[in-house]
Design a protein around this motif. Structure first.
Motif, PDB file in Angstrom:
ATOM      1  N   GLU A 161       0.885  -1.085   0.570  1.00  0.00           N
ATOM      2  CA  GLU A 161       0.145   0.324  -0.126  1.00  0.00           C
ATOM      3  C   GLU A 161       0.797   1.324  -0.204  1.00  0.00           C
ATOM      4  N   PRO A 162       0.925   1.505  -0.883  1.00  0.00           N
ATOM      5  CA  PRO A 162       1.787   3.049  -1.116  1.00  0.00           C
ATOM      6  C   PRO A 162       1.607   4.160  -0.613  1.00  0.00           C
ATOM      7  N   ASP A 163       2.013   4.743   0.344  1.00  0.00           N
ATOM      8  CA  ASP A 163       1.984   6.038   0.658  1.00  0.00           C
ATOM      9  C   ASP A 163       1.418   7.432  -0.152  1.00  0.00           C
ATOM     10  N   VAL A 164       2.127   7.295  -0.832  1.00  0.00           N
ATOM     11  CA  VAL A 164       2.938   8.520  -2.013  1.00  0.00           C
ATOM     12  C   VAL A 164       2.648   7.233  -3.587  1.00  0.00           C
ATOM     13  N   ALA A 165       1.839   7.758  -4.037  1.00  0.00           N
ATOM     14  CA  ALA A 165       2.023   6.864  -5.755  1.00  0.00           C
ATOM     15  C   ALA A 165       2.805   7.974  -6.892  1.00  0.00           C
ATOM     16  N   VAL A 166       3.476   7.636  -7.900  1.00  0.00           N
ATOM     17  CA  VAL A 166       4.124   7.786  -8.670  1.00  0.00           C
ATOM     18  C   VAL A 166       4.084   7.531 -10.312  1.00  0.00           C
ATOM     19  N   ILE A 167       3.625   8.162 -11.062  1.00  0.00           N
ATOM     20  CA  ILE A 167       3.451   7.629 -12.224  1.00  0.00           C
ATOM     21  C   ILE A 167       4.516   8.706 -12.900  1.00  0.00           C
ATOM     22  N   THR A 168       5.781   8.406 -13.869  1.00  0.00           N
ATOM     23  CA  THR A 168       6.302   9.509 -14.196  1.00  0.00           C
ATOM     24  C   THR A 168       6.154   9.776 -15.755  1.00  0.00           C
ATOM     25  N   SER A 169       5.382   8.760 -16.114  1.00  0.00           N
ATOM     26  CA  SER A 169       5.423   8.822 -18.657  1.00  0.00           C
ATOM     27  C   SER A 169       4.046   8.219 -18.314  1.00  0.00           C
ATOM     28  N   VAL A 170       3.830   8.397 -19.747  1.00  0.00           N
ATOM     29  CA  VAL A 170       2.763   6.924 -20.134  1.00  0.00           C
ATOM     30  C   VAL A 170       3.270   7.478 -21.690  1.00  0.00           C
ATOM     31  N   ALA A 171       3.468   6.126 -22.076  1.00  0.00           N
ATOM     32  CA  ALA A 171       3.858   5.715 -23.651  1.00  0.00           C
ATOM     33  C   ALA A 171       4.145   4.846 -24.154  1.00  0.00           C
ATOM     34  N   LEU A 172       3.852   3.746 -25.332  1.00  0.00           N
ATOM     35  CA  LEU A 172       3.659   3.004 -25.476  1.00  0.00           C
ATOM     36  C   LEU A 172       4.934   2.018 -25.415  1.00  0.00           C
ATOM     37  N   ASP A 173       4.095   0.279 -25.065  1.00  0.00           N
ATOM     38  CA  ASP A 173       5.440  -0.185 -24.324  1.00  0.00           C
ATOM     39  C   ASP A 173       4.628  -0.876 -23.844  1.00  0.00           C
ATOM     40  N   HIS A 174       5.092  -2.555 -24.025  1.00  0.00           N
ATOM     41  CA  HIS A 174       4.769  -3.999 -23.917  1.00  0.00           C
ATOM     42  C   HIS A 174       2.933  -4.003 -24.014  1.00  0.00           C
ATOM     43  N   THR A 175       2.847  -2.943 -25.329  1.00  0.00           N
ATOM     44  CA  THR A 175       1.663  -3.682 -25.383  1.00  0.00           C
ATOM     45  C   THR A 175       0.921  -4.808 -25.541  1.00  0.00           C
ATOM     46  N   ALA A 176       1.098  -6.041 -25.603  1.00  0.00           N
ATOM     47  CA  ALA A 176       0.683  -6.843 -25.674  1.00  0.00           C
ATOM     48  C   ALA A 176      -0.039  -6.943 -23.559  1.00  0.00           C
ATOM     49  N   TRP A 177       0.765  -6.576 -22.978  1.00  0.00           N
ATOM     50  CA  TRP A 177       0.056  -6.660 -21.583  1.00  0.00           C
ATOM     51  C   TRP A 177      -0.417  -5.190 -21.679  1.00  0.00           C
ATOM     52  N   LEU A 178      -0.564  -4.394 -21.940  1.00  0.00           N
ATOM     53  CA  LEU A 178      -1.582  -3.073 -21.002  1.00  0.00           C
ATOM     54  C   LEU A 178      -2.180  -2.472 -21.479  1.00  0.00           C
ATOM     55  N   GLY A 179      -1.870  -2.789 -23.495  1.00  0.00           N
ATOM     56  CA  GLY A 179      -3.281  -2.692 -23.953  1.00  0.00           C
ATOM     57  C   GLY A 179      -2.106  -1.408 -25.189  1.00  0.00           C
ATOM     58  N   ALA A 195      -7.418   5.779  -2.893  1.00  0.00           N
ATOM     59  CA  ALA A 195      -8.340   6.276  -2.919  1.00  0.00           C
ATOM     60  C   ALA A 195      -7.697   7.925  -1.155  1.00  0.00           C
ATOM     61  N   GLY A 196      -7.589   8.821  -1.267  1.00  0.00           N
ATOM     62  CA  GLY A 196      -7.788   9.452  -0.418  1.00  0.00           C
ATOM     63  C   GLY A 196      -6.170  10.039  -0.369  1.00  0.00           C
ATOM     64  N   LYS A 197      -5.432   9.158  -1.178  1.00  0.00           N
ATOM     65  CA  LYS A 197      -3.387   9.477  -0.900  1.00  0.00           C
ATOM     66  C   LYS A 197      -2.903   9.744  -1.670  1.00  0.00           C
ATOM     67  N   PRO A 198      -1.812  10.621  -1.984  1.00  0.00           N
ATOM     68  CA  PRO A 198      -1.388  11.611  -2.957  1.00  0.00           C
ATOM     69  C   PRO A 198      -0.957  10.839  -4.581  1.00  0.00           C
ATOM     70  N   ALA A 199      -1.400  11.509  -5.566  1.00  0.00           N
ATOM     71  CA  ALA A 199      -0.847  10.444  -6.451  1.00  0.00           C
ATOM     72  C   ALA A 199      -0.718  11.786  -7.514  1.00  0.00           C
ATOM     73  N   LEU A 200       0.744  11.048  -7.730  1.00  0.00           N
ATOM     74  CA  LEU A 200       1.419  12.141  -8.766  1.00  0.00           C
ATOM     75  C   LEU A 200       1.800  11.598 -10.224  1.00  0.00           C
ATOM     76  N   CYS A 201       1.722  12.550 -11.406  1.00  0.00           N
ATOM     77  CA  CYS A 201       1.393  11.880 -12.399  1.00  0.00           C
ATOM     78  C   CYS A 201       2.946  13.294 -13.253  1.00  0.00           C
ATOM     79  N   ALA A 202       3.766  13.102 -13.474  1.00  0.00           N
ATOM     80  CA  ALA A 202       4.327  14.009 -13.928  1.00  0.00           C
ATOM     81  C   ALA A 202       4.554  13.360 -15.672  1.00  0.00           C
ATOM     82  N   ASP A 203       3.688  13.210 -16.125  1.00  0.00           N
ATOM     83  CA  ASP A 203       3.420  13.653 -17.902  1.00  0.00           C
ATOM     84  C   ASP A 203       2.703  14.593 -18.414  1.00  0.00           C
ATOM     85  N   PRO A 204       3.873  15.764 -19.348  1.00  0.00           N
ATOM     86  CA  PRO A 204       2.971  16.508 -19.373  1.00  0.00           C
ATOM     87  C   PRO A 204       1.643  16.350 -20.183  1.00  0.00           C
ATOM     88  N   HIS A 205       1.209  15.837 -20.430  1.00  0.00           N
ATOM     89  CA  HIS A 205      -0.187  15.198 -21.389  1.00  0.00           C
ATOM     90  C   HIS A 205      -0.601  14.049 -20.643  1.00  0.00           C
TER      91      HIS A 205
END
Length: 442
Positions: A161-179, A195-205
């Motif tokens: 269980e993360p106290d803070v979750a980070v997503i750095t970027s979202v691009a096409l990779d591992h498409t056979a498993w992720l879409g 729920a209720g925990k800080p969730a950060l995304c550094a992808d500009p789009h």
């Protein structure tokens, strides 16, 4: 019939892990039920704050920034990342140092006992994730940084269980498993939010799939450019006493700004990674307070093997584990900012489940000589296949095929003049082979 003896060394344990699951070391079987079963039998509980880091590119850099700043602040830090370059121990670090063989073997033995009691077949990564937590718990770390292996929602790391979750970027990779589109991939990656925990995304789009999943989960979503970000000092202004400025909007609406020198890792995207790392620490607030006396040296002194790593000398050598279109577009930009070199020699090896053609497109006109390496295992791409892809892209440079990254790197070193540059990239296997030829450790 007596039970088989327990593995005696780390090498024996790793061989054992490869044989536990029908898919072997490289096998991917997403899902949390098997990991949860063994985790429960191990009676693992969370004894410290957890920062989970996912994303397509930039995960390793972000984890490295977090680790170094927290170490500078005086905390006992556990950091779990993957894959490794030269030694498995690199995946499990205590206070920045790879865990020793004895610690890993003891953790593997505890996980194996629980796995046998459960009767499930864990994958190599699942087994390693549970063992990393065993190491951290035994060491009494004060904060755990966990890098997602693949995706997020169904990745083994997501049993914690993360106290803070980070997503750095979202691009096409591992498409056979992720879409096969950013919305699907963003949805899977956002599965690490809570729920209720800080969730950060550094992808500009950020894709809609990520935004929708964050809303459905009730996460406290914080976005680059809206809730945190960075500014560069304009050249020739009084502000160039600092090179960039990080900012973050606090819950009371006030904006915190911090002037900083550039981080130690090179590359055009490193300010995105450094910014989200700082925003994650700010989100933890009083639980893990850090001062500027920890932040400034923590950023500047961060090093990470294989992330646009430049080894000075003649010829200059660049190592980069980038292997998808987004990462190699950034690599192409970074190469253009390095200055003049007479010729660029590429040492390239890639896995077959990557979008090789689109990944190589940005580098098509930046390489003079290609040394192509066949990679091992069922996912490895033969050098001859890479040559066919380059021919289809209309590459005009010389092309040579080799049986391994080591052979390709050795050939590039023999062919390169002092005024040239060697670039080894495309896979962790490629960079690991180059490091072995150079006689360097990760």
């Amino acid at each position: 019939m007596s039970a088989a003896p327990a593995p005696a060394s780390l090498a024996d344990w790793l061989e054992h892990l490869e044989q536990l699951h029908p898919l072997g070391q490289a096998g991917i079987e997403l899902g949390l039920e098997r990991v949860r079963q063994v985790k429960d039998l191990l009676q693992q509980s969370q004894h410290c704050p957890v920062i989970t880091v996912g994303g397509t590119n930039g995960k390793g850099s972000t984890c490295a920034y977090l680790q170094n700043i927290l170490l500078r602040a005086g905390y006992k830090v556990g950091c779990y990342t993957s894959p490794h370059l030269l030694r498995y121990n690199e995946r499990v670090r205590l206070n920045g140092v790879p865990a020793d063989d004895d610690l890993l073997c003891a953790a593997f033995a505890r996980v194996e006992a629980a796995r046998q009691a459960s009767g499930v077949a864990l994958t190599y990564f699942e087994f390693g994730t549970l063992a990393a937590w065993e190491v951290f718990a035994a060491a009494g770390v004060e904060v755990a940084i966990l890098e997602v292996g693949l995706g997020g929602r169904l990745d083994a790391v997501n049993v914690y269980e993360p106290d803070v979750a980070v997503i750095t970027s979202v691009a096409l990779d591992h498409t056979a498993w992720l879409g096969d589109d950013r919305d699907s991939i963003g949805y899977e990656k956002a599965g690490i939010f809570r729920a209720g925990k800080p969730a950060l995304c550094a992808d500009p789009h950020p894709p809609q799939g990520l935004l929708q999943q964050a809303a459905a989960l009730g996460a406290d979503l914080r976005l680059l450019g809206r809730d945190f970000g960075f500014e560069k000092a304009a050249a020739g202004t009084a502000e160039n006493r600092w090179q960039w400025r990080w900012w973050c909007r606090r819950p009371d609406g006030q904006v915190l700004r911090r002037p900083l020198a550039y981080p130690g890792l090179r590359g055009a995207t490193q300010l995105f990674n450094a910014s989200v790392a700082l925003a994650a620490l700010e989100a933890l607030g009083d639980r893990l307070p850090v001062t500027m006396q920890a932040i400034r040296p923590g950023l500047i002194e961060t090093e990470l093997c294989g992330r646009f790593q430049v080894i000075p000398g003649k010829p200059s050598i660049v190592l980069d584990v980038g292997h998808n279109p987004q990462a190699l577009a950034v690599l192409a930009d970074n190469l253009g900012n390095m200055g003049f070199f007479n010729r660029t020699h590429a040492v390239l090896g890639m896995l077959s489940d990557k979008d090789i053609e689109n990944a190589l497109l940005p580098l098509r006109d930046k390489i003079d000589v290609w040394h192509l390496a066949s990679l091992p295992g069922p996912r490895g791409t033969p050098a001859a296949t890479l040559a066919e892809i380059l021919a289809g892209l209309g590459v005009a440079g010389e092309v040579f095929c080799h049986d391994s990254p080591q052979q390709a790197m050795q050939a590039a070193r023999e062919a390169a003049a002092e005024s040239d540059r060697i670039l080894a990239f495309g896979s962790f296997y490629t960079v690991a082979g180059a490091l072995q030829v150079l006689g360097r450790t990760a």
